[in-house]
Design an enzyme around this catalytic site. Structure first.
Site, PDB file in Angstrom:
ATOM      1  N   HIS A 190     -22.422  48.938   2.050  1.00  0.00           N
ATOM      2  CA  HIS A 190     -21.899  49.396   3.343  1.00  0.00           C
ATOM      3  C   HIS A 190     -20.398  49.589   3.214  1.00  0.00           C
ATOM      4  O   HIS A 190     -19.730  48.817   2.526  1.00  0.00           O
ATOM      5  CB  HIS A 190     -22.162  48.338   4.430  1.00  0.00           C
ATOM      6  CG  HIS A 190     -21.246  48.483   5.621  1.00  0.00           C
ATOM      7  ND1 HIS A 190     -21.489  49.377   6.632  1.00  0.00           N
ATOM      8  CD2 HIS A 190     -20.047  47.888   5.920  1.00  0.00           C
ATOM      9  CE1 HIS A 190     -20.488  49.309   7.512  1.00  0.00           C
ATOM     10  NE2 HIS A 190     -19.613  48.417   7.111  1.00  0.00           N
ATOM     11  N   LYS A 198     -25.211  44.960  -0.049  1.00  0.00           N
ATOM     12  CA  LYS A 198     -26.399  44.582   0.724  1.00  0.00           C
ATOM     13  C   LYS A 198     -27.366  43.770  -0.157  1.00  0.00           C
ATOM     14  O   LYS A 198     -27.215  43.728  -1.388  1.00  0.00           O
ATOM     15  CB  LYS A 198     -27.057  45.857   1.260  1.00  0.00           C
ATOM     16  CG  LYS A 198     -26.136  46.638   2.211  1.00  0.00           C
ATOM     17  CD  LYS A 198     -26.812  47.915   2.726  1.00  0.00           C
ATOM     18  CE  LYS A 198     -25.925  48.638   3.729  1.00  0.00           C
ATOM     19  NZ  LYS A 198     -26.572  49.853   4.270  1.00  0.00           N
ATOM     20  N   ASN A 239     -29.900  51.269   0.373  1.00  0.00           N
ATOM     21  CA  ASN A 239     -28.768  52.011  -0.204  1.00  0.00           C
ATOM     22  C   ASN A 239     -27.623  51.119  -0.691  1.00  0.00           C
ATOM     23  O   ASN A 239     -26.487  51.569  -0.830  1.00  0.00           O
ATOM     24  CB  ASN A 239     -28.286  53.114   0.756  1.00  0.00           C
ATOM     25  CG  ASN A 239     -27.795  52.576   2.076  1.00  0.00           C
ATOM     26  OD1 ASN A 239     -27.755  51.369   2.288  1.00  0.00           O
ATOM     27  ND2 ASN A 239     -27.408  53.469   2.969  1.00  0.00           N
ATOM     28  N   GLU A 245     -14.786  44.983  11.844  1.00  0.00           N
ATOM     29  CA  GLU A 245     -15.716  44.366  10.880  1.00  0.00           C
ATOM     30  C   GLU A 245     -15.019  43.238  10.108  1.00  0.00           C
ATOM     31  O   GLU A 245     -15.619  42.193   9.855  1.00  0.00           O
ATOM     32  CB  GLU A 245     -16.265  45.447   9.933  1.00  0.00           C
ATOM     33  CG  GLU A 245     -17.193  46.411  10.666  1.00  0.00           C
ATOM     34  CD  GLU A 245     -17.578  47.643   9.862  1.00  0.00           C
ATOM     35  OE1 GLU A 245     -17.152  47.767   8.689  1.00  0.00           O
ATOM     36  OE2 GLU A 245     -18.307  48.495  10.405  1.00  0.00           O
ATOM     37  N   TYR A 294     -24.022  45.834  13.471  1.00  0.00           N
ATOM     38  CA  TYR A 294     -24.649  47.153  13.636  1.00  0.00           C
ATOM     39  C   TYR A 294     -24.884  47.496  15.118  1.00  0.00           C
ATOM     40  O   TYR A 294     -25.797  48.271  15.431  1.00  0.00           O
ATOM     41  CB  TYR A 294     -25.984  47.186  12.879  1.00  0.00           C
ATOM     42  CG  TYR A 294     -25.827  47.407  11.372  1.00  0.00           C
ATOM     43  CD1 TYR A 294     -25.178  48.539  10.873  1.00  0.00           C
ATOM     44  CD2 TYR A 294     -26.343  46.504  10.446  1.00  0.00           C
ATOM     45  CE1 TYR A 294     -25.047  48.751   9.495  1.00  0.00           C
ATOM     46  CE2 TYR A 294     -26.212  46.712   9.072  1.00  0.00           C
ATOM     47  CZ  TYR A 294     -25.559  47.852   8.609  1.00  0.00           C
ATOM     48  OH  TYR A 294     -25.427  48.067   7.255  1.00  0.00           O
TER      49      TYR A 294
HETATM   50  P1  RTP Z   1     -23.472  51.731   6.377  1.00  0.00           P
HETATM   51  O1  RTP Z   1     -23.049  51.398   7.796  1.00  0.00           O
HETATM   52  O2  RTP Z   1     -24.524  50.814   5.842  1.00  0.00           O
HETATM   53  O3  RTP Z   1     -22.313  51.953   5.451  1.00  0.00           O
HETATM   54  O4  RTP Z   1     -24.181  53.108   6.462  1.00  0.00           O
HETATM   55  P2  RTP Z   1     -23.661  54.453   7.072  1.00  0.00           P
HETATM   56  O5  RTP Z   1     -22.452  54.257   7.939  1.00  0.00           O
HETATM   57  O6  RTP Z   1     -23.547  55.380   5.930  1.00  0.00           O
HETATM   58  O7  RTP Z   1     -24.916  54.861   7.951  1.00  0.00           O
HETATM   59  P3  RTP Z   1     -25.376  54.434   9.419  1.00  0.00           P
HETATM   60  O8  RTP Z   1     -25.864  55.655  10.082  1.00  0.00           O
HETATM   61  O9  RTP Z   1     -24.327  53.593  10.080  1.00  0.00           O
HETATM   62  O10 RTP Z   1     -26.644  53.545   9.081  1.00  0.00           O
HETATM   63  C1  RTP Z   1     -26.515  52.207   8.722  1.00  0.00           C
HETATM   64  C2  RTP Z   1     -27.559  51.850   7.719  1.00  0.00           C
HETATM   65  O11 RTP Z   1     -28.841  51.956   8.335  1.00  0.00           O
HETATM   66  C3  RTP Z   1     -29.804  52.322   7.359  1.00  0.00           C
HETATM   67  N1  RTP Z   1     -30.461  53.562   7.780  1.00  0.00           N
HETATM   68  N2  RTP Z   1     -31.750  53.742   7.663  1.00  0.00           N
HETATM   69  N3  RTP Z   1     -34.344  54.812   7.780  1.00  0.00           N
HETATM   70  C4  RTP Z   1     -33.333  55.546   8.162  1.00  0.00           C
HETATM   71  O12 RTP Z   1     -33.470  56.660   8.533  1.00  0.00           O
HETATM   72  C5  RTP Z   1     -31.997  54.950   8.124  1.00  0.00           C
HETATM   73  N4  RTP Z   1     -30.887  55.537   8.521  1.00  0.00           N
HETATM   74  C6  RTP Z   1     -29.906  54.632   8.310  1.00  0.00           C
HETATM   75  C7  RTP Z   1     -29.076  52.513   6.050  1.00  0.00           C
HETATM   76  O13 RTP Z   1     -29.120  51.275   5.324  1.00  0.00           O
HETATM   77  C8  RTP Z   1     -27.650  52.781   6.512  1.00  0.00           C
HETATM   78  O14 RTP Z   1     -26.719  52.464   5.494  1.00  0.00           O
END
Ligand code: RTP
Length: 151
Positions: free
Chosen positions: A118, A12, A115, A129, A52
């Site tokens: 991804h 990212k 973070n 993707e 997303y």
């Molecule tokens: P990613 O898709 O980035 O690998 O992340 P992930 O599956 O672990 O998590 P996901 O729930 O799909 O969330 C995507 C990205 O959104 C941001 N996020 N911010 N502020 C918040 O509470 C929050 N929750 C999620 C993070 O950048 C997360 O990686």
């Protein structure tokens, strides 16, 4: 699980700005995964909204799109045994504070909104993707390439 399983991993904008590209690539190479696609690009909000799409409606969605469009990202496809699940283990939990030391997020970041990387969460999302980010396709890695100039 097969040696041809593929996952989409993206560094990212904060990971790029913090010069973590080489370290993240090294972890996947050292673990034994094969890099079969790589590019750097600054994604548009429209493209990121497709990536997303499942999160549309979440309160953090607008901020997430803004952050992801704020600078270049590094897009990669890695291939190898259990690439999707093991790739997620290598990244750590979504919230870096819940990520074990030794994982990428556990070693390099603190905030869920920054973070640094991804990783696809299922084989099905990985294939979607990969098609979204690499519409022209990726290298077909076969055992015939082992021991060649690529190895
Ligand atoms: P990613 O898709 O980035 O690998 O992340 P992930 O599956 O672990 O998590 P996901 O729930 O799909 O969330 C995507 C990205 O959104 C941001 N996020 N911010 N502020 C918040 O509470 C929050 N929750 C999620 C993070 O950048 C997360 O990686």
């Amino acid at each position: 699980m097969s040696t041809t399983e593929r996952t989409y991993i993206m560094i990212k904008p904060d990971g790029v700005q913090r010069n973590l590209v080489g370290k993240i690539i090294a972890r996947f190479e050292e673990r034994g995964y094969k890099l079969i696609a790589l590019k750097m690009t600054q994604a548009t909000p429209e493209h990121l909204e497709k990536h997303y799409a499942d999160l549309k409606g979440k309160p953090f969605f607008p901020g997430l799109i803004k952050y992801m469009a704020s600078g270049p990202v590094v897009c990669m496809v890695w291939q190898g045994l259990d690439a999707v699940k093991t790739g997620r283990v290598m990244l750590g939990a979504t919230n870096p504070l819940a990520s074990p030391i030794g994982s990428i997020r556990g070693d390099f970041c603190l905030a869920v909104g920054r973070n640094i990387c991804h990783g696809s969460d299922s084989v099905e999302s990985a294939e979607k993707e990969i098609a979204l980010w690499f519409p022209d396709g990726v290298v077909q890695w076969t055992s015939a390439l082992e021991g060649s100039v690529y190895n």
